[in-house]
Design a protein around this motif. Structure first.
Motif, short mmCIF file in Angstrom:
data_model
loop_
_atom_site.label_atom_id
_atom_site.label_comp_id
_atom_site.label_asym_id
_atom_site.label_seq_id
_atom_site.Cartn_x
_atom_site.Cartn_y
_atom_site.Cartn_z
N ALA A 187 -19.67 5.32 -9.44
CA ALA A 187 -18.87 4.95 -10.61
C ALA A 187 -17.89 3.83 -10.29
N ARG A 190 -19.79 0.59 -10.04
CA ARG A 190 -20.33 0.08 -11.30
C ARG A 190 -19.25 -0.42 -12.25
N TYR A 191 -18.14 0.31 -12.33
CA TYR A 191 -17.15 -0.02 -13.35
C TYR A 191 -15.92 -0.75 -12.79
N VAL A 192 -15.79 -0.88 -11.46
CA VAL A 192 -14.61 -1.56 -10.88
C VAL A 192 -15.03 -2.74 -10.01
N THR A 194 -17.97 -4.26 -9.40
CA THR A 194 -18.85 -5.29 -9.96
C THR A 194 -18.09 -6.27 -10.85
#
Length: 361
Positions: A187, A190-192, A194
């Motif tokens: 997580a 993917r959400y920080v 990238t």
């Protein structure tokens, strides 16, 4: 080497070369020539000293002395470090070792070997057989069941202490915690990470396009302009100045120095030949004339006078002996060993001696 007869290069040397050449020639004649003369004289003196003093001194004095010192040192070293140990080994250690070997061989053959055979045959072999029988019975009826029980207890304890706790820890603690950490890492990536990475890449491209590229192009243009309008003209000027200095200053000076060195060598050779000729005329030729026309005839005359006087003395001695004793004179061994006409030793073939009775007869 005559430099004045060389054809001028590039339509003449110019006034600058002429102005520099004349003082350099004067300095070469006043400085290089005396140095060359002194050098040649020192070389000749060194060769003469080596030929007539140092060489004979080394051959006839130092070399025999060094050989004698080497022989003495070798003898002392042998006397101190070789001969005592050789004598100790040859006359002490070898006989003592041979005696000890003989004693040990006799002790082993006469005492130890029989005692070992008796001890092995009548003591150790029966004792070993008894211990082997007792060991076989104890292993079969006592140690085997005990070993099986200890093995089972050890397996249970090992599984309880080293296997089952770690299996339970992995199954009920580490595996769930690892799965949670993996989900959290995915997580975060993917959400920080990238979006942050995309932003950093865009920022780096913008900095390169709008800051680093213009600054780099400006620096390249500045370097090219500095080379074209500053470094290249300065380098060409320095190269032109160095070429002119080499062509119009260093080359004439070197040629003049080479010419002066050659002239100095010729002058020194001429002076040396003149000194040799003067020495021969003033010393060698008069000495040879005196030796040939004065000393040689005088020596021959002195030798003839000496021979004549010695013969007269021998005749007088023979006459006195004959007058006193009435017997023919007997010449001593030294007189018989040499002849009256030469100084040849007694081992050579002597000529017939001329004695006083033979002359009178």
């Amino acid at each position: 080497m005559d430099m004045d007869k060389r054809p001028p290069a590039d339509g003449g040397d110019g006034c600058l070369v002429g102005v520099i050449r004349i003082p350099v020639k004067i300095v070469a004649v006043l400085v290089v020539l005396p140095v060359r003369v002194v050098w040649e004289l020192l070389v000749a003196a060194g060769r003469a000293a080596y030929r007539h003093v140092l060489g004979p001194l080394y051959v006839h004095v130092l070399q025999p002395l060094l050989r004698a010192l080497g022989w003495l040192l070798t003898t002392l070293l042998k006397l101190v470090f070789v001969w005592p140990w050789v004598g100790l080994w040859r006359y002490v250690l070898v006989p003592v070792g041979q005696g000890l070997a003989w004693v040990c061989r006799g002790l082993y053959e006469q005492v130890l070997a029989p005692a070992g055979r008796i001890l092995g045959t009548y003591v150790l072999y029966p004792l070993g057989a008894a211990l082997a029988w007792i060991g076989r019975g104890g292993m079969r009826y006592l140690l085997a069941p005990l070993a099986k029980g200890v093995t089972w207890i050890g397996w249970v304890l090992g599984m309880s202490l080293f296997v089952w706790p770690w299996v339970a820890l992995w199954r009920y603690v580490l595996a769930p915690v690892g799965r949670g950490i993996a989900w959290l890492a995915a997580a975060v990536y993917r959400y920080v990470l990238t979006p942050v990475g995309h932003g950093l890449v865009w920022l780096a491209g913008a900095v390169f396009r709008y800051l680093l590229r213009p600054v780099g192009l400006g620096l390249v243009w500045l370097v090219v302009a500095a080379y074209r309008y500053l470094l290249r003209p300065v380098g060409l000027g320095v190269a032109w100045l160095a070429a002119g200095l080499y062509r119009y200053v260093l080359t004439p000076v070197g040629q003049v120095l080479v010419w002066a060195w050659g002239v100095a060598g010729r002058i020194v050779a001429a002076l040396w030949r003149g000194l040799k000729w003067i020495s021969w005329v003033l010393v060698g030729w008069p000495a040879s004339r005196v030796y040939r026309h004065v000393l040689t005839p005088v020596g021959h005359a002195v030798r003839e006078v000496w021979r004549t006087g010695r013969a007269a003395v021998r005749e007088a001695r023979a006459t006195v002996r004959r007058a006193l004793f009435g017997t023919p004179p007997v010449e001593p061994a030294r007189s018989r060993a040499r002849t009256l006409g030469s100084t040849t030793a007694a081992d050579a073939a002597p000529a017939d001696e001329i004695s006083l009775p033979r002359r009178q007869g």
